[in-house]
Enzyme design. Structure first.
Site, PDB file in Angstrom:
ATOM      1  N   SER B  17       8.983 -27.774  -6.431  1.00 46.55           N
ATOM      2  CA  SER B  17       8.204 -28.966  -6.767  1.00 46.55           C
ATOM      3  C   SER B  17       7.642 -29.656  -5.527  1.00 46.55           C
ATOM      4  O   SER B  17       6.755 -30.483  -5.622  1.00 46.55           O
ATOM      5  CB  SER B  17       9.062 -29.977  -7.531  1.00 46.55           C
ATOM      6  OG  SER B  17       9.486 -29.441  -8.746  1.00 46.55           O
ATOM      7  N   GLY B 194       7.888 -28.542 -11.619  1.00 47.53           N
ATOM      8  CA  GLY B 194       6.837 -27.895 -10.843  1.00 47.53           C
ATOM      9  C   GLY B 194       6.095 -28.892  -9.987  1.00 47.53           C
ATOM     10  O   GLY B 194       6.293 -30.099 -10.101  1.00 47.53           O
ATOM     11  N   CYS B 221      10.785 -32.838 -15.969  1.00 48.91           N
ATOM     12  CA  CYS B 221       9.845 -33.271 -14.938  1.00 48.91           C
ATOM     13  C   CYS B 221       8.413 -32.811 -15.236  1.00 48.91           C
ATOM     14  O   CYS B 221       7.783 -33.341 -16.137  1.00 48.91           O
ATOM     15  CB  CYS B 221      10.320 -32.809 -13.563  1.00 48.91           C
ATOM     16  SG  CYS B 221       9.483 -33.685 -12.235  1.00 48.91           S
ATOM     17  N   ASN B 263      12.118 -36.789  -8.780  1.00 44.68           N
ATOM     18  CA  ASN B 263      11.185 -36.159  -7.860  1.00 44.68           C
ATOM     19  C   ASN B 263       9.863 -35.987  -8.577  1.00 44.68           C
ATOM     20  O   ASN B 263       9.563 -34.924  -9.101  1.00 44.68           O
ATOM     21  CB  ASN B 263      11.719 -34.801  -7.396  1.00 44.68           C
ATOM     22  CG  ASN B 263      10.674 -34.021  -6.637  1.00 44.68           C
ATOM     23  OD1 ASN B 263       9.750 -34.610  -6.071  1.00 44.68           O
ATOM     24  ND2 ASN B 263      10.790 -32.706  -6.646  1.00 44.68           N
ATOM     25  N   GLY B 265       5.560 -37.438  -8.573  1.00 48.47           N
ATOM     26  CA  GLY B 265       4.483 -38.271  -8.077  1.00 48.47           C
ATOM     27  C   GLY B 265       3.578 -38.716  -9.213  1.00 48.47           C
ATOM     28  O   GLY B 265       2.768 -39.626  -9.076  1.00 48.47           O
ATOM     29  N   HIS B 313      15.674 -35.366 -13.291  1.00 47.81           N
ATOM     30  CA  HIS B 313      16.208 -34.003 -13.135  1.00 47.81           C
ATOM     31  C   HIS B 313      17.673 -33.934 -13.529  1.00 47.81           C
ATOM     32  O   HIS B 313      18.543 -34.199 -12.697  1.00 47.81           O
ATOM     33  CB  HIS B 313      16.036 -33.542 -11.686  1.00 47.81           C
ATOM     34  CG  HIS B 313      14.623 -33.200 -11.350  1.00 47.81           C
ATOM     35  ND1 HIS B 313      14.155 -31.903 -11.366  1.00 47.81           N
ATOM     36  CD2 HIS B 313      13.569 -33.977 -11.037  1.00 47.81           C
ATOM     37  CE1 HIS B 313      12.873 -31.902 -11.055  1.00 47.81           C
ATOM     38  NE2 HIS B 313      12.483 -33.143 -10.845  1.00 47.81           N
ATOM     39  N   GLU B 315      19.489 -31.399 -13.920  1.00 47.23           N
ATOM     40  CA  GLU B 315      20.235 -30.373 -13.179  1.00 47.23           C
ATOM     41  C   GLU B 315      20.704 -30.912 -11.827  1.00 47.23           C
ATOM     42  O   GLU B 315      21.535 -30.291 -11.174  1.00 47.23           O
ATOM     43  CB  GLU B 315      19.369 -29.122 -12.983  1.00 47.23           C
ATOM     44  CG  GLU B 315      18.333 -29.186 -11.858  1.00 47.23           C
ATOM     45  CD  GLU B 315      17.104 -30.024 -12.210  1.00 47.23           C
ATOM     46  OE1 GLU B 315      17.081 -30.614 -13.308  1.00 47.23           O
ATOM     47  OE2 GLU B 315      16.181 -30.098 -11.395  1.00 47.23           O
TER      48      GLU B 315
END
Lengths: 458, 339
Positions: B17, B194, B221, B263, B265, B313, B315
């Site tokens: 990502s 991604g 995500c 994570n 943008g 996330h 995970e």
């Protein structure tokens, strides 16, 4: 959840005299609690035997009793004041012990006083070492291997499984007479033999030793809705075997990868839930074998501790204040983060600096004292410094000790006591001039073998 | 852009990502615990360069196999230390994440500026095609549920979490047609994380639309952003993104707060009432998670369409494991669907 309206008057027990091992940090947490609860509209009744504290200043509590912290006296105060609740987790171990005694004697039940913050059962689970161990094993958290043995052969068998060193404690002897640390089979046989003779029950407790393991601490907060956050992680430069209060401590943890840190965090969450600390802060200590990564939980304090004071200052997360608010029913997501004021207090501070705490000893005032550092705390105070690098924060802390020195290798007054250096020998923090020894002698393996302070591998 | 995690630099570097990005760590001491193969999130680092305040070459950890410097050198990734990352972070926070260029030659700043201005902008760029797998591959041989994971830049820990809850995974490239996926006879579809702008991959959104409702579906995500678009919701670029391991996210059904790993943008817009009125697909769509820091959308579920997704996330790797129950939830959804 909004704050509880069924409580009107709350009793807080202070920590009493300032002694070595329990210093003014509990005055800080107690004062924070008094202030916070009063702001929330509760009446606060305070008892503390020490008038030279901030918390006993006028205006801190609605009523302040400067009386000995003894159960019969607190019972009289309870009879007179009839508080609805007792908040025992902010006055250090003294407050916690007093609250437990009051509970056991039935004083709290008689006057219908509720223990808030931590229940009696939760406190007992952490105070009783064997019970704590059992609970940890039940939830799959590693603890130190230990066994009661009544023969030398059984002790040898235990040693074969766990390896050395091993701590031997004879059962039912005063002051642990006849015990010791065995580093090899011969010592194990000898100490076990002596221990078995001295123990009235012909039994010794043998336990795996974690001397020299890496020592970590997590400050955990939980609210009534079961939200849990880790406020701060800390790593001791001095390994297990030196009391945390006598250790140079760094926040956040420096030498654990994310996977290892998260596993430790998961265990801390499991522990605080299983022990059942309903609201407020707890401190959980772990030991990690530097060679294998094996991790065990060492102990848990279901209260605001010395480390909480450090964690509060290191992160800006006001642990005592928030613990007091959680005790009266607020949840973490309802309380604002003091620093941003826009986001909730339900978060884990991410800092972009390094914090170092260095203890201060005053052995010159105690000429008879054994200057070696052991599992009993001997420092009389501590300094904390913040820096963008470890070096910066450490040197700032060393300067701040006000011993007329300006940091390791920084003022030409470094002295060399190479031959005498041991893990225990740190009466003067400047004797820990590890970096200097490294650059002068490059005898890193030797240094590691005697002090077990973390070394680099490559 | 910057990440506020205090641990986990290796997982971050190797997370697909982060493709195309220059990463600055706000935590100042990086490299302390070295690197180890096991912690890689993919076979290679995906960042363009790493900026740190102080790099520590003397690592100390029993699992460490090499230093971070050796690792970056091996993979030809530029690492720079001695950067005032705090000043940089403050600048990005006020001015927003921006295009940047690193050079050892500062003679002509104009030339460098010109160079960076000619690099394609993030918005509208399809970075997925650089990191998606080229061929179909399997992960895990046994498992009760056969999951087809559409790879927009999948992390290894996601595959590990899926197998841990009893899934056998077939990973397919991002441009795989829905008809091809159906031929694989999956029990469930997973939409991976991604890089880059989720608005730049309309081809994936179109295929996901065809699969929606037919199979239990779970997105993380970027996958969440694809699913959001499949429902007709728009995505937008956040000023400086969410990157770190300490964001509080409220699970609305349980009223419980999870400390989440972030994570991203870009973000999916909140389904507001006016939008819902004009879009029949949105009927039945529920918001399950919300970010408590800025009230942005973190999670969606559509029970009739059998799909759910989260922006954070679960995970982790790196970060807290509070949301890992979502993988179990996916397994249960597939089990229920089998009847």
């Amino acid at each position: 959840m909004p704050k509880r309206l069924d409580l009107k008057k709350i009793l807080i027990i202070g920590s009493g005299p300032i002694i070595i091992g329990q210093a003014c940090e509990f005055d800080y947490s107690g004062s924070q609690a008094c202030k916070t609860l009063r702001e929330e509209g509760y009446q606060v009744v305070l008892i503390n035997s020490n008038p030279a504290t901030i918390m006993t200043d006028p205006d801190m509590a609605d009523k302040t009793y400067i009386e000995p912290i003894e159960t019969d006296i607190i019972a009289q105060i309870i009879a007179k004041e009839r508080p609805d609740a007792l908040l025992p987790t902010l006055g250090g171990q003294t407050g916690l012990n007093a609250a437990c005694a009051l509970y056991k004697q039935g004083v709290l039940a008689k006057y219908n006083v509720e223990l808030i913050g931590a229940s009696y059962e939760a406190i007992q689970k952490t105070e009783d070492r064997m019970l704590f161990k059992e609970i940890m094993e039940c939830i799959g958290v590693g603890v130190l291997a230990s066994a009661h043995v009544s023969s030398i052969e059984a002790a040898e068998e235990f040693a074969n499984k766990t390896g050395f060193p091993i701590i031997i404690r004879p059962s039912f002897t005063l002051g642990g007479a006849g015990g010791g640390v065995a580093y090899n089979l011969d010592e194990l046989r000898e100490i076990t033999y002596n221990g078995l003779i001295q123990s009235p029950s012909s039994q010794v407790l043998i336990e795996e030793s974690v001397i020299g393991w890496k020592e970590y601490e997590l400050e955990v907060m939980r609210d009534i809705a079961d939200n849990v956050v880790i406020v701060c992680s800390m790593e001791n430069v001095d390994p297990m075997g030196v009391h945390t209060g006598d250790s140079i401590t760094v926040a956040p943890i420096q030498t654990l990868s994310d996977l290892e840190y998260q596993e430790m965090r998961n265990e801390a969450l499991k522990i605080i839930r299983e022990i059942g600390v309903e609201t407020g802060g707890s401190n959980i200590q772990f030991a990690v074998n530097p060679e294998t990564g094996k991790r065990v939980v060492v102990e848990m304090n279901p209260r605001v501790s010395r480390s909480s004071a450090l964690a509060s200052k290191a992160t800006g997360f006001a642990i005592a204040k928030i613990a007091a608010k959680l005790a009266v029913g607020y949840t973490l997501d309802e309380l604002p983060n003091d620093i941003t004021s826009k986001t909730p207090a339900c978060f884990e501070p991410a800092i972009d600096y390094c914090v170092t705490k260095v203890p201060r000893w005053d052995f010159e005032k105690f000429s008879d004292a054994d200057v070696r550092l052991t599992t009993q705390m001997k420092s009389v105070g501590e300094v904390m410094a913040i820096g963008r690098t470890f070096k910066e924060s450490l040197q700032k802390a060393l300067r701040s000790l006000e011993q007329g020195r300006f940091g390791w290798g920084a003022d030409g007054h470094d002295h060399y006591c190479y031959d005498q250096l041991t893990q225990a020998d740190a009466a003067d923090v400047y004797k820990k001039e590890i970096t200097h020894y490294l650059s002068t002698y490059c005898r890193e393996d030797f240094l590691y073998s005697i002090c077990a302070i973390n070394r680099h591998v490559n | 852009m910057f990440n506020t995690s205090m641990t986990g630099y290796q997982e971050i570097l190797t997370d697909p990502s982060y493709c195309g990005q220059i990463l600055s760590m706000t935590y100042p001491l990086i490299g302390n615990y070295g690197v180890t193969d096991f912690d890689n999130e993919s076979n290679t680092p995906h960042i363009e360069a790493l900026l740190v305040h102080e790099y520590n070459n003397y690592y100390s950890n029993w699992r460490a196999e090499a230093s971070l410097k050796q690792f970056l050198t091996h993979h030809h990734i530029l690492g720079v230390d001695g950067i005032d990352t705090r000043a940089l972070t403050r600048h990005i926070r006020s001015a927003g994440a921006m295009m940047s260029i690193l050079s050892t030659n500062t003679d002509s700043l104009d030339k460098l500026l010109d160079k960076v201005q000619r690099v394609p902008k993030l918005v509208g760029s399809d970075l997925v095609k650089d990191v998606t797998c080229k061929q179909v591959y399997g992960y895990g041989t046994s498992g009760d549920h056969h999951v087809v994971a559409i790879d927009f830049g999948i992390k290894k820990s996601i595959l590990a979490m899926l197998t841990a809850v009893g899934c056998r995974v077939t990973v397919v490239p991002a441009n795989t047609k829905a008809s091809e996926i159906m031929k694989l006879d999956p029990d469930g579809i997973f939409l991976s994380n991604g890089p880059g702008d989720p608005g730049a991959v309309p081809y994936a959104v179109a295929e996901v639309k065809k699969l929606m409702g037919r199979f239990p579906m779970f997105g993380i995500c970027f996958g969440h952003q694809i699913l959001g678009q499949a429902f007709g919701l728009k995505t937008y670029k956040l000023k400086f993104g969410h990157r770190g391991g300490n964001h509080p996210v409220k699970n609305i059904p349980t009223d419980h707060v999870e400390i989440s790993v972030q994570n991203h943008g870009f973000c999916v817009e909140l389904p507001s009432e006016p939008i819902s009125k004009t879009n029949p697909l949105l009927a039945g769509l529920e918001i399950t998670h919300i970010n408590l820091n800025d009230n942005t959308l973190e999670g969606l579920v559509h029970r009739q369409q059998k799909c759910f997704s989260v922006q954070h996330h679960p995970e982790a790797s790196p970060g807290p494991h509070d949301s890992r129950y979502l993988f179990q939830q996916f397994a249960e959804l597939m089990q229920k669907n089998k009847g």
